[in-house]
Design a protein around this motif. Structure first.
Motif, mmCIF file in Angstrom:
data_model
loop_
_atom_site.group_PDB
_atom_site.id
_atom_site.type_symbol
_atom_site.label_atom_id
_atom_site.label_comp_id
_atom_site.label_asym_id
_atom_site.label_seq_id
_atom_site.Cartn_x
_atom_site.Cartn_y
_atom_site.Cartn_z
ATOM 1 N N GLY A 385 -18.220 -12.230 5.520
ATOM 2 C CA GLY A 385 -17.414 -11.447 5.150
ATOM 3 C C GLY A 385 -17.067 -11.256 3.794
ATOM 4 N N ALA A 386 -16.806 -10.196 3.229
ATOM 5 C CA ALA A 386 -16.444 -9.915 1.867
ATOM 6 C C ALA A 386 -15.175 -9.097 1.468
ATOM 7 C CB ALA A 386 -17.583 -9.045 1.366
ATOM 8 N N ALA A 387 -14.343 -9.153 2.250
ATOM 9 C CA ALA A 387 -13.054 -8.574 2.231
ATOM 10 C C ALA A 387 -12.089 -9.255 1.285
ATOM 11 C CB ALA A 387 -12.266 -8.369 3.569
ATOM 12 N N LEU A 388 -11.450 -8.509 0.520
ATOM 13 C CA LEU A 388 -10.375 -9.138 -0.345
ATOM 14 C C LEU A 388 -9.110 -9.161 0.263
ATOM 15 C CD1 LEU A 388 -11.616 -7.743 -3.863
ATOM 16 C CD2 LEU A 388 -11.759 -9.933 -3.215
ATOM 17 N N PRO A 389 -8.041 -9.900 -0.103
ATOM 18 C CA PRO A 389 -6.723 -9.611 0.247
ATOM 19 C C PRO A 389 -6.198 -8.590 -0.407
ATOM 20 C CG PRO A 389 -7.002 -12.014 -0.459
ATOM 21 C CD PRO A 389 -7.992 -11.203 -0.828
ATOM 22 N N LEU A 390 -5.303 -7.660 0.559
ATOM 23 C CA LEU A 390 -5.019 -6.407 -0.035
ATOM 24 C C LEU A 390 -4.315 -6.455 -1.297
ATOM 25 C CD1 LEU A 390 -5.023 -3.325 0.603
ATOM 26 C CD2 LEU A 390 -2.711 -3.586 1.746
ATOM 27 N N ASN A 391 -3.330 -7.372 -1.830
ATOM 28 C CA ASN A 391 -2.697 -7.435 -2.839
ATOM 29 C C ASN A 391 -3.765 -7.624 -3.893
ATOM 30 O OD1 ASN A 391 -0.101 -7.165 -1.724
ATOM 31 N ND2 ASN A 391 0.059 -9.353 -1.086
ATOM 32 N N THR A 392 -4.780 -8.275 -3.734
ATOM 33 C CA THR A 392 -5.882 -8.671 -4.947
ATOM 34 C C THR A 392 -6.599 -7.292 -5.110
ATOM 35 O OG1 THR A 392 -6.016 -10.951 -4.144
ATOM 36 C CG2 THR A 392 -7.737 -9.921 -5.633
ATOM 37 N N THR A 398 3.031 -2.023 -3.615
ATOM 38 C CA THR A 398 4.280 -1.684 -3.047
ATOM 39 C C THR A 398 4.120 -0.800 -1.718
ATOM 40 O OG1 THR A 398 4.756 0.168 -4.597
ATOM 41 C CG2 THR A 398 5.444 -2.026 -5.273
ATOM 42 N N PRO A 399 5.019 -0.836 -0.769
ATOM 43 C CA PRO A 399 4.791 0.308 0.189
ATOM 44 C C PRO A 399 4.504 1.651 -0.509
ATOM 45 C CG PRO A 399 6.511 -1.370 0.565
ATOM 46 C CD PRO A 399 6.193 -1.486 -0.736
ATOM 47 N N ASP A 400 5.262 2.171 -1.326
ATOM 48 C CA ASP A 400 5.268 3.464 -1.918
ATOM 49 C C ASP A 400 3.723 3.660 -2.535
ATOM 50 O OD1 ASP A 400 7.586 4.190 -1.258
ATOM 51 O OD2 ASP A 400 8.595 3.624 -3.296
ATOM 52 N N SER A 404 0.671 6.338 -1.202
ATOM 53 C CA SER A 404 0.074 7.221 -2.127
ATOM 54 C C SER A 404 -1.321 7.169 -2.712
ATOM 55 C CB SER A 404 0.873 7.202 -3.742
ATOM 56 O OG SER A 404 0.796 5.871 -4.410
ATOM 57 N N LEU A 405 -1.821 6.090 -1.995
ATOM 58 C CA LEU A 405 -3.462 6.110 -2.098
ATOM 59 C C LEU A 405 -3.947 6.998 -1.554
ATOM 60 C CD1 LEU A 405 -3.922 2.289 -1.195
ATOM 61 C CD2 LEU A 405 -3.327 3.191 -3.678
#
Length: 461
Positions: A385-392, A398-400, A404-405
């Motif tokens: 696996g090569a997935a990163l944590p979303l916050n990284t 933030t939720p907003d 907006s992505l």
């Protein structure tokens, strides 16, 4: 005699090492993930503002995975470079009902001599379980009873209780403290903590604290027992605010065919082991009634585990079909399901019913770099696996910001690729063999250059 300095020899070695590293760098870069390492490739269409894009990963794509953890998923750009990415699972969102709900309340009395004891009551309930009357056990003469607290009937609220809002007569001012207890049968009580309300007046100003925070759990009844019974206020209103859990976002599969293990026992093989949340049986024959037991296992070598038992049916009432065709699963990774049908209910027909299954919706977020177009690749039994944590992956998330992505969609529906039970070697991978041969030769060449440099420097001393 011409003697070369040892420092010069070390400099020559360093130059040889740098040369060798430069030689091997492009070769080592080729050892990264390559698009050809994956079984399935699907072009992506992106829209919105980047550089991050969100992709709702359909179950049709996940069925091409060779690892239940989705470690074998990548996004590539036009040059075949893997993009940084993160995977997130859909979470049920709690839906708060802002409107307070009025509930019934009943006083709890004790003898003055036992004012701190737990109140003993006798109750009268309706057929729905709603309290009609609450009376203290035993005979109390007028003037001997003391108000110990209040019993709230919350049986009409089938949701977690988050806030309690009280109002009381204006005669009682100051702070009022009490314990909060919960029960479903009026016999066994669980402590939910402490509560405090207050009403303070000064001149023409009134300060009130009427809201008590609850732990967000279900209960049919609440009991409020005042810390100081002598100052317990007389309630004039009791309201509750609840939150309801949102629906779990799920991705459903198309129906898959099964097989008959023996009469009344059906088995379905999934294309790949997945963490299943629900399953649905296609009941096509009207007025079908089937008591069933559901089993699951990870593979054909594992023992069957009992998951649930229940009643499936399709019944016609008043000209309309009433259907119960779904069962919940605990989210464990399984690849085979078995359903045993009690034939006393008539069974599910002569043919093996088709089965659909659901997993939690999965979202992939990737950071686009390099030249488009981008593509989704999936299907490799051995890759890590090569997935990163979303916050990284998305700093300062933030939720907003997440909402907006930019968005990405599959340009075509991925074709389902049957998963083999175990990885099958189809022949030598000459591309990888050649790559490793070049790497080994490069290391040998680097060593030969280093040895030659050492000999040359020794001969000139």
């Amino acid at each position: 005699m011409n003697v070369r300095s040892p420092l010069l020899s070390r400099q020559s070695l360093a130059k040889a090492a740098v040369f060798g590293a430069l030689l091997l760098a492009p070769l080592l870069s080729q050892a990264e993930d390559l698009p050809d390492d994956f079984a399935s490739h699907t072009p992506l269409t992106i829209s919105g503002e980047g550089p991050w894009y969100r992709l709702e990963l359909p179950l049709a794509a996940q069925l091409n995975a060779r690892q239940s953890t989705l470690n074998d998923i990548r996004v590539f750009n036009a040059d075949g470079q893997a993009q940084p990415y993160a995977l997130t699972l859909g979470e049920p969102q709690r839906e708060e009902d802002e409107t307070p709900v009025d509930v019934k309340w009943f006083p709890l009395y004790n003898d003055d001599d036992a004012k701190d004891a737990e109140p003993k009551i006798r109750v009268e309930r309706s057929t729905t379980g709603t309290l009609v009357e609450v009376q203290p056990q035993g005979d109390m003469e007028a003037g001997e009873e003391i108000l110990r607290g209040w019993l709230l009937d919350t049986s009409a609220i089938n949701a977690p209780l988050d806030q309690l809002i009280l109002d009381w007569n204006s005669e009682r001012e100051g702070f009022q403290r009490f314990s909060v207890e919960a029960s479903d049968d009026l016999q066994h009580w669980k402590r939910w903590g402490e509560g405090q309300v207050a009403r303070l007046s000064f001149a023409d100003e009134l300060v009130e604290q009427r809201v008590v925070t609850l732990p967000g759990r279900n209960a049919r009844y609440l009991r409020l027992l005042w810390t100081n019974p002598q100052s317990a206020p007389t309630l004039t209103s009791a309201q509750l605010v609840s939150t309801r859990p949102g629906v779990m976002p799920l991705s459903w599969s198309p129906g898959i065919a099964g097989s008959v293990e023996k009469p009344g026992v059906y088995v379905w093989q999934l294309p790949v082991a997945l963490p299943l949340e629900r399953m649905k049986i296609a009941i096509t024959q009207p007025n079908s009634l089937a008591p069933v037991t559901l089993y699951a296992r990870h593979d054909s070598n594992a023992p069957w585990q009992t998951i649930d038992s229940g009643l499936l049916y399709r019944l016609t009432q008043n000209g309309q079909d009433v259907v119960q065709d779904e069962m919940e699963l605990p989210g464990n990774v399984v690849q085979q399901l078995k359903l045993e049908v009690d034939d006393r209910g008539g069974g599910l027909g002569n043919e093996v019913p088709k089965l659909s299954f659901a997993v939690r919706a999965t979202q992939l977020v990737f950071l686009a770099r390099g030249a488009p177009p981008y593509s989704l690749a999936i299907g490799n039994a051995t890759i890590k696996g090569a997935a990163l944590p979303l916050n990284t992956l998305v700093p300062g998330l933030t939720p907003d910001k997440l909402a907006s992505l930019g968005s990405a969609k599959l340009s075509t529906t991925p074709a389902a690729i049957p998963a083999p039970p175990v990885p099958v070697a189809t022949g030598p991978d000459w591309k990888r063999i050649g790559l490793w041969a070049v790497l080994v030769l490069g290391v040998i060449f680097l060593g030969w250059m280093a040895i030659g440099t050492l000999r040359a420097s020794s001969g000139k001393r």
